[in-house]
Design an enzyme around this catalytic site. Structure first.
Site, short mmCIF file in Angstrom:
data_model
loop_
_atom_site.label_atom_id
_atom_site.label_comp_id
_atom_site.label_asym_id
_atom_site.label_seq_id
_atom_site.Cartn_x
_atom_site.Cartn_y
_atom_site.Cartn_z
CG PHE A 12 -1.64 1.18 1.59
CD1 PHE A 12 -2.29 1.95 0.63
CD2 PHE A 12 -1.70 1.61 2.92
CE1 PHE A 12 -2.98 3.11 0.98
CE2 PHE A 12 -2.37 2.76 3.29
CZ PHE A 12 -3.01 3.52 2.32
CE LYS A 35 8.05 -14.40 1.74
NZ LYS A 35 8.06 -14.62 3.20
CB THR A 37 3.27 -11.24 1.41
OG1 THR A 37 2.79 -9.89 1.51
CG2 THR A 37 4.73 -11.31 1.83
CB THR A 101 8.87 -9.99 7.53
OG1 THR A 101 8.77 -11.10 6.63
CG2 THR A 101 8.86 -8.69 6.75
CB THR A 131 3.94 1.94 12.96
OG1 THR A 131 2.66 2.16 13.52
CG2 THR A 131 4.65 0.90 13.81
CG ASP A 132 0.80 5.76 15.30
OD1 ASP A 132 0.70 4.56 14.94
OD2 ASP A 132 -0.18 6.54 15.30
CD GLU A 133 -0.41 -0.20 15.45
OE1 GLU A 133 -0.19 -1.27 16.01
OE2 GLU A 133 -1.30 -0.05 14.59
CE1 TYR A 156 3.29 -3.58 11.71
CE2 TYR A 156 1.96 -2.22 13.17
CZ TYR A 156 2.76 -2.35 12.05
OH TYR A 156 3.06 -1.24 11.28
CE LYS A 160 7.36 -1.09 11.18
NZ LYS A 160 7.93 -1.18 9.80
CG ASN A 185 -4.22 4.07 11.97
OD1 ASN A 185 -3.62 4.29 13.01
ND2 ASN A 185 -4.91 2.97 11.77
CB ILE A 212 -17.76 -1.86 15.01
CG1 ILE A 212 -18.38 -1.20 13.78
CG2 ILE A 212 -17.11 -0.83 15.92
CD1 ILE A 212 -17.44 -0.37 12.97
P1 NAD Z 1 1.48 -3.59 3.29
O1 NAD Z 1 1.19 -4.79 4.13
O2 NAD Z 1 0.42 -3.02 2.44
O3 NAD Z 1 2.72 -3.91 2.32
C1 NAD Z 1 3.87 -4.56 2.75
C2 NAD Z 1 4.69 -4.95 1.53
O4 NAD Z 1 5.88 -5.61 2.00
C3 NAD Z 1 3.98 -5.92 0.58
O5 NAD Z 1 4.16 -5.53 -0.76
C4 NAD Z 1 4.65 -7.25 0.86
O6 NAD Z 1 4.67 -8.13 -0.26
C5 NAD Z 1 6.06 -6.79 1.25
N1 NAD Z 1 6.76 -7.79 2.08
C6 NAD Z 1 6.29 -8.39 3.20
N2 NAD Z 1 7.22 -9.23 3.70
C7 NAD Z 1 8.30 -9.13 2.88
C8 NAD Z 1 9.58 -9.75 2.88
N3 NAD Z 1 9.93 -10.64 3.82
N4 NAD Z 1 10.46 -9.40 1.92
C9 NAD Z 1 10.11 -8.50 0.96
N5 NAD Z 1 8.92 -7.90 0.90
C10 NAD Z 1 8.01 -8.22 1.85
O7 NAD Z 1 2.06 -2.52 4.29
P2 NAD Z 1 1.83 -0.94 4.36
O8 NAD Z 1 0.56 -0.67 5.06
O9 NAD Z 1 2.05 -0.35 3.01
O10 NAD Z 1 3.02 -0.53 5.33
C11 NAD Z 1 4.31 -0.24 4.81
C12 NAD Z 1 5.22 0.17 5.94
O11 NAD Z 1 4.72 1.32 6.59
C13 NAD Z 1 5.36 -0.91 7.03
O12 NAD Z 1 6.69 -0.92 7.47
C14 NAD Z 1 4.43 -0.44 8.13
O13 NAD Z 1 4.88 -0.89 9.38
C15 NAD Z 1 4.54 1.07 7.98
N6 NAD Z 1 3.36 1.85 8.41
C16 NAD Z 1 2.12 1.55 7.91
C17 NAD Z 1 1.03 2.35 8.28
C18 NAD Z 1 -0.36 2.08 7.75
O14 NAD Z 1 -1.32 2.73 8.21
N7 NAD Z 1 -0.55 1.19 6.79
C19 NAD Z 1 1.22 3.44 9.14
C20 NAD Z 1 2.50 3.69 9.63
C21 NAD Z 1 3.57 2.90 9.24
O1 DAU Z 2 -1.06 3.43 13.53
C1 DAU Z 2 -0.39 2.95 12.41
C2 DAU Z 2 -0.83 1.54 12.11
O2 DAU Z 2 -2.14 1.63 11.57
C3 DAU Z 2 0.10 0.82 11.14
O3 DAU Z 2 1.37 0.67 11.73
C4 DAU Z 2 -0.47 -0.56 10.76
O4 DAU Z 2 0.36 -1.16 9.79
C5 DAU Z 2 -1.85 -0.35 10.19
O5 DAU Z 2 -2.44 -1.60 9.89
C6 DAU Z 2 -2.75 0.42 11.16
O6 DAU Z 2 -3.03 -0.40 12.34
P1 DAU Z 2 -4.49 -0.43 13.02
O7 DAU Z 2 -4.63 -1.68 13.77
O8 DAU Z 2 -4.78 0.86 13.71
O9 DAU Z 2 -5.38 -0.45 11.66
P2 DAU Z 2 -6.71 -1.29 11.28
O10 DAU Z 2 -7.23 -0.69 10.01
O11 DAU Z 2 -6.47 -2.75 11.33
O12 DAU Z 2 -7.71 -0.92 12.45
C7 DAU Z 2 -8.09 0.43 12.69
C8 DAU Z 2 -9.03 0.43 13.88
O13 DAU Z 2 -10.26 -0.21 13.51
C9 DAU Z 2 -8.51 -0.34 15.07
O14 DAU Z 2 -8.93 0.32 16.28
C10 DAU Z 2 -9.20 -1.71 14.97
C11 DAU Z 2 -10.53 -1.36 14.33
N1 DAU Z 2 -11.11 -2.40 13.46
C12 DAU Z 2 -10.34 -2.94 12.50
C13 DAU Z 2 -10.82 -3.92 11.66
C14 DAU Z 2 -9.97 -4.56 10.60
C15 DAU Z 2 -12.45 -2.77 13.61
O15 DAU Z 2 -13.17 -2.23 14.48
N2 DAU Z 2 -12.95 -3.73 12.79
C16 DAU Z 2 -12.20 -4.34 11.82
O16 DAU Z 2 -12.72 -5.23 11.10
#
Ligand code: NAD
Ligand code: DAU
Length: 349
Positions: A12, A35, A37, A101, A131-133, A156, A160, A185, A212
């Site tokens: 993403f 990779k 995935t 990973t 991430t902020d987590e 997770y 991180k 997020n 939810i």
């Molecule tokens: P994502 O899950 O959408 O994508 C992860 C990508 O990494 C995929 O293309 C997957 O194929 C690849 N991957 C996974 N394992 C691998 C491996 N062993 N070798 C090579 N490639 C591999 O993730 P995202 O939501 O785009 O997040 C990207 C980064 O940003 C992550 O490090 C995540 O912790 C961080 N982040 C995400 C969010 C969010 O809200 N999505 C917020 C803050 C930080």
């Molecule tokens: O804060 C940054 C993080 O945000 C990133 O590091 C993570 O990669 C990313 O996945 C995201 O984590 P969250 O757990 O916050 O995101 P998610 O979309 O899974 O969930 C957002 C909120 O919604 C959380 O409080 C859980 C809730 N939720 C989620 C799902 C999937 C629901 O209530 N129902 C659901 O089905």
């Protein structure tokens, strides 16, 4: 001029980051190592796959021999490290995949970069996207700053946090030129529909229940993904070596009000009767160890590097819904196959 190893570019955030760098920096070469995935999808990069400054390599960041070969062949001057296992719910069912990973993969990348650069750090950057987590969970008030102590609480976030610590250890021990950013997020196009926003958009389109967790009172700070990658661009070029920057949207929503806003906007866009999508809301068993609230203080990034989010949430979410409605084929492809199996086991109760 940089030759960049960008990891996780088919995911993403990685796909938006790849697109931004390929389009904006014609003089850089971007090598996307992914990779592929379940979360990685080359369809996310169709529009740039033939650009002369872009190349895709399928591979695993835990494969140190592969990384050594790639560093020798491409002479990377920078790493933009985005690859990760990223979904909290999956980390609860399969924590070891996350340790592998996120921890071993990051350590392997650092090791390969350290060996290849062998102390010649001039014009080199190892940028770790995090991430902020890692900061844990907030109560009803307060914000995460760069000084907030780490307190990760899910497999997770713990993986991180470990990776952040290892990156800092390479900076302190070997003077590796690292930068880290911790973001809140993200939402926007190409978001895999296992995460809250794209899952609800997909389910509203298909008139399926909107699950939810708990009472829906958990709070997240949402940022449009293109604003995140613009912040990464700013930190990559202007941030200080060894520093950490928090990135956030100043945009807090409880899950239930966010989903109601989605329902409201989608009823309008789909021409459905007002209030009809809200009827799909279904309260389900809470996530184990569910963090209550995340909220980022991004003052450092604003004051030092001048970055602020460009999009208001209502506009960002409207653009996001429009993208999903216009890209039904993409949604169909990513929700076929294994997705259904995952969905059934996650939401069986
Ligand atoms: P994502 O899950 O959408 O994508 C992860 C990508 O990494 C995929 O293309 C997957 O194929 C690849 N991957 C996974 N394992 C691998 C491996 N062993 N070798 C090579 N490639 C591999 O993730 P995202 O939501 O785009 O997040 C990207 C980064 O940003 C992550 O490090 C995540 O912790 C961080 N982040 C995400 C969010 C969010 O809200 N999505 C917020 C803050 C930080
Ligand atoms: O804060 C940054 C993080 O945000 C990133 O590091 C993570 O990669 C990313 O996945 C995201 O984590 P969250 O757990 O916050 O995101 P998610 O979309 O899974 O969930 C957002 C909120 O919604 C959380 O409080 C859980 C809730 N939720 C989620 C799902 C999937 C629901 O209530 N129902 C659901 O089905």
């Amino acid at each position: 001029m940089h030759t960049i190893l960008l990891t996780g570019g088919a995911g993403f955030i990685g796909s938006h980051l790849t697109r931004l760098f390929v389009r904006k920096y014609a003089n850089y070469k971007i090598v996307n190592l992914d990779k592929l995935t379940y979360a990685g999808n080359l369809e996310n990069l169709r529009d740039i796959e033939n650009e002369p400054n872009y190349q895709f390599i399928k591979g695993d960041i835990t494969d140190l021999e592969l990384l050594r070969k790639l560093f020798a062949e491409y002479k990377f001057t920078a790493v933009l490290h985005c690859a990760a296992e990223s979904h909290v719910d999956r980390s609860i069912t399969d924590p070891l995949a996350f340790i592998n990973t996120n921890v071993l993969g990051t350590a392997s990348l650092l090791q390969a970069a350290k060996e290849a650069w062998s102390g010649e750090f001039e014009n080199k950057i190892f940028y770790h996207i995090s991430t902020d987590e890692v900061y844990g969970s907030l109560g009803e008030t307060g914000f995460f700053t760069e000084e907030t102590a780490y307190d990760p609480r899910s497999p997770y976030s713990a993986s991180k946090a470990s990776s952040d610590h290892i990156v800092r250890a390479f900076y302190h021990t070997y003077k590796m030129p690292v930068k880290i950013s911790n973001c809140s997020n993200n939402y926007g196009p190409y978001h895999f529909p296992e995460k809250l926003i794209p899952l609800c958009i997909h389910n509203i389109i298909n008139n399926k229940p909107l699950p939810i967790y708990g009472k829906g009172e958990n709070v997240r700070d949402w940022l449009y993904v293109e604003d995140h990658v613009k912040a990464i661009d700013v930190v990559f070029h202007n941030g200080k070596i060894g520093e950490t920057y928090n990135i956030g949207g100043h945009n807090e929503w409880t899950n239930i009000s966010l989903v109601k806003e989605l329902c409201r906007q989608m009823d309008g866009k789909l021409g459905r009767e007002k209030g009809s999508s809200e009827k799909l809301i279904t309260y389900v068993t809470d996530r184990a160890g569910h963090d209550l609230r995340y909220a980022i203080d991004a003052t450092k990034l604003k004051d030092e590097l001048g970055w602020t989010p460009s999009l208001q949430f209502e506009e960002g979410i409207s653009k996001t819904i429009d993208w999903y409605l216009a890209n039904a084929e993409w949604l169909k492809h990513v929700t076929s196959g294994d997705y259904q199996k995952y969905y059934n086991s996650q939401y069986r109760s």
